[in-house]
Scaffold this active site. Sequence first.
Site, PDB file in Angstrom:
ATOM      1  N   ARG A 280     -15.642  34.139 -15.895  1.00 33.14           N
ATOM      2  CA  ARG A 280     -15.757  34.740 -14.617  1.00 33.14           C
ATOM      3  C   ARG A 280     -17.289  34.108 -14.187  1.00 33.14           C
ATOM      4  O   ARG A 280     -17.630  33.894 -12.936  1.00 33.14           O
ATOM      5  CB  ARG A 280     -15.737  36.245 -14.536  1.00 33.14           C
ATOM      6  CG  ARG A 280     -15.968  36.690 -13.039  1.00 33.14           C
ATOM      7  CD  ARG A 280     -15.296  38.007 -12.962  1.00 33.14           C
ATOM      8  NE  ARG A 280     -15.245  38.984 -13.927  1.00 33.14           N
ATOM      9  CZ  ARG A 280     -16.164  39.722 -14.912  1.00 33.14           C
ATOM     10  NH1 ARG A 280     -17.788  39.129 -14.422  1.00 33.14           N
ATOM     11  NH2 ARG A 280     -15.879  40.256 -16.091  1.00 33.14           N
TER      12      ARG A 280
ATOM     13  N   LYS B 282      -7.932  23.470   2.508  1.00 33.97           N
ATOM     14  CA  LYS B 282      -7.554  22.583   3.732  1.00 33.97           C
ATOM     15  C   LYS B 282      -8.061  21.215   3.309  1.00 33.97           C
ATOM     16  O   LYS B 282      -7.515  20.507   2.355  1.00 33.97           O
ATOM     17  CB  LYS B 282      -8.218  22.854   5.013  1.00 33.97           C
ATOM     18  CG  LYS B 282      -8.035  24.558   5.209  1.00 33.97           C
ATOM     19  CD  LYS B 282      -6.662  24.863   5.174  1.00 33.97           C
ATOM     20  CE  LYS B 282      -6.524  26.674   5.063  1.00 33.97           C
ATOM     21  NZ  LYS B 282      -7.218  27.212   5.964  1.00 33.97           N
TER      22      LYS B 282
ATOM     23  N   ASP C  14     -18.233  28.303   9.716  1.00 38.01           N
ATOM     24  CA  ASP C  14     -16.930  27.658   8.977  1.00 38.01           C
ATOM     25  C   ASP C  14     -16.903  26.516   9.491  1.00 38.01           C
ATOM     26  O   ASP C  14     -16.254  26.077  10.502  1.00 38.01           O
ATOM     27  CB  ASP C  14     -15.802  28.751   9.490  1.00 38.01           C
ATOM     28  CG  ASP C  14     -14.754  28.712   8.863  1.00 38.01           C
ATOM     29  OD1 ASP C  14     -14.370  27.546   8.402  1.00 38.01           O
ATOM     30  OD2 ASP C  14     -13.687  29.751   8.827  1.00 38.01           O
TER      31      ASP C  14
ATOM     32  N   TYR D 175     -10.303  32.154  13.008  1.00 39.96           N
ATOM     33  CA  TYR D 175      -9.232  32.073  12.121  1.00 39.96           C
ATOM     34  C   TYR D 175      -8.712  33.563  12.019  1.00 39.96           C
ATOM     35  O   TYR D 175      -9.369  34.572  11.625  1.00 39.96           O
ATOM     36  CB  TYR D 175      -9.674  31.612  10.875  1.00 39.96           C
ATOM     37  CG  TYR D 175      -8.515  31.748   9.608  1.00 39.96           C
ATOM     38  CD1 TYR D 175      -7.418  30.426   9.733  1.00 39.96           C
ATOM     39  CD2 TYR D 175      -8.576  32.445   8.626  1.00 39.96           C
ATOM     40  CE1 TYR D 175      -6.503  30.864   8.864  1.00 39.96           C
ATOM     41  CE2 TYR D 175      -7.636  32.545   7.769  1.00 39.96           C
ATOM     42  CZ  TYR D 175      -6.668  31.919   7.699  1.00 39.96           C
ATOM     43  OH  TYR D 175      -5.578  31.511   6.855  1.00 39.96           O
TER      44      TYR D 175
HETATM   45  C1  LIG Z   1      -7.698  28.620   6.026  1.00 39.16           C
HETATM   46  C2  LIG Z   1      -8.871  28.958   6.542  1.00 39.16           C
HETATM   47  C3  LIG Z   1      -9.644  30.110   6.264  1.00 39.16           C
HETATM   48  C4  LIG Z   1      -9.275  30.888   5.019  1.00 39.16           C
HETATM   49  O1  LIG Z   1      -9.270  30.185   3.912  1.00 39.16           O
HETATM   50  P1  LIG Z   1      -8.145  30.407   2.694  1.00 39.16           P
HETATM   51  O2  LIG Z   1      -8.344  29.388   1.613  1.00 39.16           O
HETATM   52  O3  LIG Z   1      -6.916  30.437   3.398  1.00 39.16           O
HETATM   53  O4  LIG Z   1      -8.448  31.704   2.371  1.00 39.16           O
HETATM   54  C5  LIG Z   1     -11.021  30.366   6.777  1.00 39.16           C
HETATM   55  N1  LIG Z   1     -11.237  29.751   8.016  1.00 39.16           N
HETATM   56  C6  LIG Z   1     -10.618  28.714   8.469  1.00 39.16           C
HETATM   57  C7  LIG Z   1     -11.038  27.886   9.674  1.00 39.16           C
HETATM   58  C8  LIG Z   1      -9.339  28.410   7.951  1.00 39.16           C
HETATM   59  O5  LIG Z   1      -8.506  27.464   8.390  1.00 39.16           O
END
Ligand SMILES: *Cc1c(COP(=O)(O)O)cnc(C)c1O
Length: 379
Positions: free
Chosen positions: A46, A195, A170, A98
Amino acid sequence: MKFNTKTIHGGQKIDPAFNSVMQPIYQTSTYAQKRPGVNKGFEYSRTHNPTRTALQNSFASLENAKYGVAFSSGLAAIDAIIKLLSPGDEVISTNDLYGGTFRLFTKVFEKYGVKFHFTSLHNVSDVESLINENTKVIWAETPTNPMINIFDIEALSIISKAKNLLLVVDNTFASPYLQNPINLGADIVMHSATKYLAGHSDVVLGALMLNDDKIAEKLYFIQNASGAVPGPQDCFLTLRGIKTLHVRMQRHCENAHKVANFLNNHEMVEKVYWPGLDSHKNHDVAKKQMSGFGGMLSFRIKDFNKKQTIKFLEKLHLFTLAESLGGVESLCGHPATMTHASIPVEEREKSGVTDSLIRLSVGIEDVDDLIEDLKNAFL
Ligand SMILES: *Cc1c(COP(=O)(O)O)cnc(C)c1O
């Protein structure tokens, strides 16, 4: 080192055990100690794991940052940032964000006394008017999901620096290939590595990148103390995905450009949201801060209601109807009923997420096939 080399070598060392070229998957929870406390820097997975360390070094390298911190999901990474705050602290966030981030802010953290203001970040003076002595963070997502709005990171960083706030970006939709927020003045970059970074729709993982020593120490503390860490197998998959990030992104951009042009010229399409189009309201900002326009686009079909829009989505074959984005395969989605279902109707329509909005994650298939698929769905 140039970006296209960093994806493959950035922050990586040859593993000392057998000189394996690929980072091994250290599938272990614990490490033998010679005597209590005498070890090779690894005690429990961890806290530290060599596969995760390699990934964190790659993350840092991709965003020109000193530190990378890996989490078990993008949302766990966001969760760690908000845990830097205390009750009474305030966050100014984009109102076009998001859905899961909105849910985490409002349904989890408001309960603990953190206050969130949602506003368009287009107008810096709107942001300034919300700043008070409790404000700690400006939360920007650019390009946004699903309206593909673009915010001027540099302009936001000027006020965040003047007011001593943390600017968090982000950067999921752009990926580090197209945009490096730290270079533009941001303090922390966040990615859903699920992603584009991992890129193959086979892993859920989150990343933070930053330069500040003290904040990094706090984030590593939260990573270990809260424990939302990714497993070694997922770290490996992400590292392996990153090695082709630059090649994939180039093709995503090319294909999205052609798909955007096709849709833009289609008589049944009302509006296309892709920052590479001259008609995009922040095209100039996108041109300034991004090196390309990405693989994500949204569009609205003229006079379509919810039922017609869903029917259109069902007619697509190569674009798979699914949540998520950024993988090699093309996906389509209906934000109003999928990713943004947890946002109240009024709130979502105000930001443009109407029933007739469709979001595409344009993959790296042959673009002629993708356009053919869309053509048939209009028939
Ligand atoms: C998918 C996404 C998230 C969240 O990420 P996870 O890996 O699904 O927890 C946050 N911000 C954006 C822009 C996203 O597309």
